[in-house]
Design a protein around this motif. Structure first.
Motif, PDB file in Angstrom:
ATOM      1  N   ILE A  36       0.852  -1.188   0.000  1.00 63.17           N
ATOM      2  CA  ILE A  36       0.000   0.000   0.000  1.00 63.17           C
ATOM      3  C   ILE A  36       0.885   1.235   0.000  1.00 63.17           C
ATOM      4  N   THR A  37       0.352   2.353  -0.494  1.00 66.43           N
ATOM      5  CA  THR A  37       1.078   3.610  -0.459  1.00 66.43           C
ATOM      6  C   THR A  37       0.769   4.319   0.847  1.00 66.43           C
ATOM      7  N   ILE A  38       1.826   4.766   1.549  1.00 65.21           N
ATOM      8  CA  ILE A  38       1.653   5.417   2.841  1.00 65.21           C
ATOM      9  C   ILE A  38       2.024   6.891   2.747  1.00 65.21           C
ATOM     10  N   LYS A  39       3.127   7.188   2.075  1.00 67.46           N
ATOM     11  CA  LYS A  39       3.585   8.562   1.909  1.00 67.46           C
ATOM     12  C   LYS A  39       3.484   8.962   0.441  1.00 67.46           C
ATOM     13  N   SER A  40       3.109  10.218   0.200  1.00 67.99           N
ATOM     14  CA  SER A  40       3.079  10.690  -1.179  1.00 67.99           C
ATOM     15  C   SER A  40       4.501  10.695  -1.739  1.00 67.99           C
ATOM     16  N   LEU A  99       4.433  13.795 -11.369  1.00 68.40           N
ATOM     17  CA  LEU A  99       3.379  12.874 -10.949  1.00 68.40           C
ATOM     18  C   LEU A  99       3.520  12.573  -9.467  1.00 68.40           C
ATOM     19  N   ILE A 100       2.439  12.761  -8.715  1.00 63.57           N
ATOM     20  CA  ILE A 100       2.449  12.512  -7.275  1.00 63.57           C
ATOM     21  C   ILE A 100       1.541  11.325  -6.982  1.00 63.57           C
ATOM     22  N   ASP A 101       2.154  10.248  -6.532  1.00 61.64           N
ATOM     23  CA  ASP A 101       1.410   9.047  -6.145  1.00 61.64           C
ATOM     24  C   ASP A 101       0.993   9.215  -4.690  1.00 61.64           C
ATOM     25  N   THR A 102      -0.286   9.062  -4.406  1.00 61.25           N
ATOM     26  CA  THR A 102      -0.805   9.340  -3.066  1.00 61.25           C
ATOM     27  C   THR A 102      -1.377   8.084  -2.425  1.00 61.25           C
ATOM     28  N   PRO A 103      -1.497   8.071  -1.075  1.00 61.44           N
ATOM     29  CA  PRO A 103      -2.076   6.908  -0.400  1.00 61.44           C
ATOM     30  C   PRO A 103      -3.542   6.722  -0.763  1.00 61.44           C
ATOM     31  N   GLY A 104      -4.002   5.474  -0.678  1.00 63.62           N
ATOM     32  CA  GLY A 104      -5.405   5.180  -0.946  1.00 63.62           C
ATOM     33  C   GLY A 104      -6.164   4.768   0.298  1.00 63.62           C
ATOM     34  N   GLY A 124       5.163  29.680  -2.625  1.00 61.34           N
ATOM     35  CA  GLY A 124       5.246  28.230  -2.687  1.00 61.34           C
ATOM     36  C   GLY A 124       4.623  27.593  -1.465  1.00 61.34           C
ATOM     37  N   THR A 125       4.266  26.322  -1.576  1.00 66.20           N
ATOM     38  CA  THR A 125       3.659  25.581  -0.475  1.00 66.20           C
ATOM     39  C   THR A 125       4.446  24.306  -0.217  1.00 66.20           C
ATOM     40  N   VAL A 126       4.770  24.064   1.043  1.00 64.08           N
ATOM     41  CA  VAL A 126       5.459  22.837   1.446  1.00 64.08           C
ATOM     42  C   VAL A 126       4.397  21.774   1.709  1.00 64.08           C
ATOM     43  N   PHE A 127       4.410  20.688   0.929  1.00 57.41           N
ATOM     44  CA  PHE A 127       3.387  19.656   1.096  1.00 57.41           C
ATOM     45  C   PHE A 127       3.932  18.356   1.680  1.00 57.41           C
ATOM     46  N   LYS A 128       5.242  18.316   1.910  1.00 55.58           N
ATOM     47  CA  LYS A 128       5.819  17.105   2.502  1.00 55.58           C
ATOM     48  C   LYS A 128       7.173  17.451   3.100  1.00 55.58           C
ATOM     49  N   VAL A 129       7.471  16.845   4.254  1.00 52.51           N
ATOM     50  CA  VAL A 129       8.785  16.983   4.880  1.00 52.51           C
ATOM     51  C   VAL A 129       9.275  15.592   5.241  1.00 52.51           C
ATOM     52  N   GLU A 130      10.522  15.297   4.883  1.00 51.80           N
ATOM     53  CA  GLU A 130      11.108  14.016   5.246  1.00 51.80           C
ATOM     54  C   GLU A 130      12.512  14.249   5.777  1.00 51.80           C
ATOM     55  N   ARG A 131      13.100  13.190   6.311  1.00 49.73           N
ATOM     56  CA  ARG A 131      14.465  13.269   6.833  1.00 49.73           C
ATOM     57  C   ARG A 131      15.404  12.489   5.923  1.00 49.73           C
ATOM     58  N   GLY A 132      16.586  13.069   5.664  1.00 51.93           N
ATOM     59  CA  GLY A 132      17.591  12.414   4.848  1.00 51.93           C
ATOM     60  C   GLY A 132      18.411  11.419   5.640  1.00 51.93           C
ATOM     61  N   PRO A 133      19.399  10.786   5.017  1.00 50.72           N
ATOM     62  CA  PRO A 133      20.214   9.770   5.684  1.00 50.72           C
ATOM     63  C   PRO A 133      20.930  10.293   6.926  1.00 50.72           C
ATOM     64  N   ALA A 180      -5.268  12.466   5.267  1.00 46.63           N
ATOM     65  CA  ALA A 180      -4.617  13.765   5.467  1.00 46.63           C
ATOM     66  C   ALA A 180      -3.436  13.924   4.528  1.00 46.63           C
ATOM     67  N   GLU A 181      -2.703  12.837   4.274  1.00 48.13           N
ATOM     68  CA  GLU A 181      -1.585  12.871   3.337  1.00 48.13           C
ATOM     69  C   GLU A 181      -2.080  13.226   1.937  1.00 48.13           C
ATOM     70  N   VAL A 182      -3.247  12.699   1.572  1.00 47.97           N
ATOM     71  CA  VAL A 182      -3.833  12.993   0.260  1.00 47.97           C
ATOM     72  C   VAL A 182      -4.262  14.452   0.192  1.00 47.97           C
ATOM     73  N   GLU A 183      -4.964  14.907   1.217  1.00 51.87           N
ATOM     74  CA  GLU A 183      -5.540  16.247   1.183  1.00 51.87           C
ATOM     75  C   GLU A 183      -4.464  17.329   1.193  1.00 51.87           C
ATOM     76  N   ARG A 184      -3.314  17.047   1.811  1.00 48.76           N
ATOM     77  CA  ARG A 184      -2.216  18.007   1.762  1.00 48.76           C
ATOM     78  C   ARG A 184      -1.746  18.208   0.325  1.00 48.76           C
ATOM     79  N   VAL A 185      -1.748  17.120  -0.438  1.00 52.09           N
ATOM     80  CA  VAL A 185      -1.261  17.174  -1.818  1.00 52.09           C
ATOM     81  C   VAL A 185      -2.232  17.920  -2.721  1.00 52.09           C
ATOM     82  N   LEU A 186      -3.527  17.843  -2.421  1.00 57.37           N
ATOM     83  CA  LEU A 186      -4.526  18.441  -3.305  1.00 57.37           C
ATOM     84  C   LEU A 186      -4.273  19.925  -3.548  1.00 57.37           C
TER      85      LEU A 186
END
Length: 662
Positions: free
Chosen positions: A54-58, A72-77, A260-269, A83-89
């Protein structure tokens, strides 16, 4: 080159990640199509995504169609990650909504389509899995028209339906039924077209209808429907051509102000923050400071171009980029000015809460650090520490989300954690007006500060507002700021322990002792007010005002839509009553019974568990947060932290310990 920021949305298991793989392969971005079952897809990069299928993170990946770069942004189903989906919208130009030709319109499909139509996001519908046994395009089209929107037009038909050799046959100018449907549908949104349609339907040229279809689709007024199979590739070429024809690709306003809008934040290595931003206008460059003059500086930029992101010196209007160096950035932040014409989406709050404990006591600190980082990536995951009981509490949307967080802690942070049974999160609202104050150097006030506060009820969903009835110059601004910030923190737990909202807090009294010392001595904080005095006193005054005002406890209620076999209505009704659901009048539609109503959020999972047995597995439940309603009977109490000063003596003791620890 124009840019199209495209979302792929669907109910879980409808095949959107497989469609993403097929689109990337067709565009030459990947040499081999990945498999969801084998865990080899391009966009499901998390180990847990590959494991569970399953997809968890966009996820973002780019390819080129003609003169258009498609991000192309693949989003959770799964509904737990809505909430992850709606942030992307909010950052999309258009979407493809994927529907299974076998299962048809499902519960999450309806939730997604409602959001897309509300935000007027142009949408193409792709009916997938036409190669599967049981596929039925006519039934699915009828379901789309009935349950999603009637403003659809099928762009072709399927031959070999339900077999691996199925193919998509596009309609053209020679298909009389197709052109008649086009004329009828498009005339509903175009007065000039309607007038010509009434007077001379046959006189409407196919070229004019085709142009009108493209224009109305780009405005989100009508939705072209394509059929095919992501697995075999049937219909994907026609869908790809439709992306640039029916969805609005733009150049963006490169000369405009930075937006601009920040729609995702992740952590690098190395644990560094990486922010995903959609630029609407202007541009950002390496070494830019955000906001201008601030300490945060962009240290690196990657832009999505023809596959994964590549390093660039700037990210321009219309593009999606990854930014490094912004340590305080959060999901949902706006960079520069807010984007024009883009409504800010109000997310439904999490309605469940669970206590998280480490299996190894030595991991307590590591667990808190890990959960803090996860909450940074997803602001809708609320983390709360109860210092009295030594507990960490997490707010979330559903049980699957809990499982994902548990697995993420183990795989990415090497922390084994256990979660308690989920409980419902209530809120408190003031029942009336209350006021209190404490004067400096006047018992029982032990702090060098004067604070007076009044609490008034405010309209529903208005949140918390802080205002002054004292002059701003009556004491240093830092002391006012300390009071305002502490009011927000203290209201996280009201009289019954729940967050207090929908109120106005007014500061009515202020006073302080200026910075001073004994003769020829250094600054003496025992005779001078500090911001800490105001932070410690504010909760005491605020709780006294709240107790005088009184608060009501409100529980979250979900609106639900049930589709069940008509002959199971009798057995289902008493179960709804036991779960405190309030259904409306049933609507019979053939062999189906449709029920709309409300149910306490705490009972949704119980209904989900019982529904299959009551309806022979044919019942479909759609539930989403609706509103809060007053709790009747026994008011549920929530455990309080040491920051909640209902017990004055205990609070003062803990405050003294905190001061001493500094």
């Amino acid at each position: 080159m124009r840019t199209l920021n495209l979302g792929i949305l669907a109910h879980v298991d409808a095949g959107k990640t497989s469609l993403t793989e097929r689109l990337l392969h067709s565009a030459g971005v990947i040499d081999e199509i990945g498999s969801v079952d084998a865990g080899s897809t391009q966009t499901d990069s998390l180990a847990l995504e590959r494991q569970r299928g399953i997809t968890i993170k966009s996820a973002v990946v780019s390819f080129v169609v003609g003169d258009v770069t498609v991000n192309l942004i693949d989003t959770p189903g799964h509904p737990d990650f809505i909430a992850e989906v709606e942030r992307v919208l909010g950052v999309l130009d258009g979407t493809v909504l994927v529907i299974s030709a076998v299962e048809g319109v499902q519960a999450q499909t309806r939730v997604l389509m409602r959001a897309l139509r509300r935000l007027r996001i142009p949408t193409i519908i792709f009916v997938n899995k036409t190669d599967r046994a049981g596929a039925h395009t006519g039934r699915v089209l009828a379901g789309i028209a009935e349950r999603l929107t009637p403003s659809i037009v099928a762009m072709g038909s399927v031959t070999g339906l339900g077999t691996p050799g199925c193919a998509f046959r596009p309609y053209g100018r020679d298909d009389a039924a197709f052109t008649a449907r086009l004329a009828e549908l498009l005339a509903e949104h175009d007065e000039a077209l309607l007038a010509d349609f009434v007077h001379d339907e046959a006189g409407l040229s196919y070229r004019r209808l085709s142009r009108a279809l493209a224009a109305q689709a780009r405005q989100g007024l009508v939705h072209p429907v394509f059929f095919g199979s992501a697995i075999t590739g049937a219909g994907v070429a026609e869908l790809t051509a439709g992306l640039t024809r029916f969805l609005p690709a733009t150049h963006g306003d490169a000369a405009g102000p930075v937006s601009g809008t920040v729609f995702k934040v992740e952590r690098g290595p190395a644990g560094e923050k990486i922010a995903y931003v959609r630029m609407f206008s202007g541009g950002l460059h390496v070494r830019d400071r955000l906001p201008p003059g601030a300490e945060q500086k962009i240290t690196a930029i990657s832009v999505f171009e023809r596959g994964p992101a590549v390093r660039r010196e700037e990210v321009r209007a219309g593009q999606i980029g990854k930014l490094w160096g912004l340590r305080d950035i959060q999901t949902g932040d706006t960079l520069g000015v807010p984007p024009a014409g883009r409504p800010r989406h109000r997310f439904a709050p999490p309605t469940l809460e669970t206590v998280v404990t480490p299996r190894r006591p030595a991991d307590k600190g590591a667990l808190h650090t890990a959960l803090t980082q996860l909450a940074e990536q997803d602001p809708l995951i609320g983390l709360r520490r109860d210092d009295v009981r030594g507990e960490l509490l997490l707010s979330l949307y559903g049980e699957v989300q809990k499982e994902v967080i548990q697995a993420t802690l183990a795989s990415e942070y090497a922390v084994e954690a256990e979660f308690s049974a989920s409980t419902t999160i209530c809120i408190e609202r003031p029942a009336g007006t209350g006021a209190a104050f404490e004067i400096i150097d006047t018992p029982p006030n032990p702090f060098l500060a004067t604070v007076g506060l009044r609490v008034d009820p405010a309209p529903v969903d208005s949140g918390v507002r802080f205002r002054l009835e004292v002059e701003l110059g009556s004491m240093p601004f830092a002391f006012f700021k300390a009071v305002e910030e502490t009011v927000g923190t203290a209201l996280r737990q009201g009289i019954h322990g729940w967050q207090v909202t929908d109120c106005v807090v007014t500061m009515t009294h202020s006073g302080y002792w200026p910075r001073q010392s004994h003769a020829h001595a250094h600054f003496d904080k025992s005779m001078s007010s500090t911001a800490g005095d105001f932070r410690n006193l504010t909760p005491l005054v605020l709780m006294d005002a709240l107790k005088q005002a009184g608060t009501g406890v409100y529980e979250p209620v979900h609106r639900f839509h049930l589709e069940i076999p008509a002959d199971t209505y009798g057995p289902v009704l008493p179960v709804l009553a036991r779960l405190r659901a309030v259904p409306g009048a049933p609507v019979m539609r053939g062999s189906l019974c449709l029920l709309d109503g409300e149910i306490p959020a705490a009972q949704v999972r119980a209904l989900e568990e019982q529904l299959p047995g009551l309806t022979r597995g044919e019942g479909v439940l759609e539930a989403a947060f609706g509103h809060y309603k007053p709790v009747r009977g026994d008011v549920p109490e929530r455990p309080r932290t040491d920051h909640n000063p209902l017990n004055r003596e205990e609070y003062l003791l803990r405050a003294a310990r905190r001061v001493a620890a500094r």
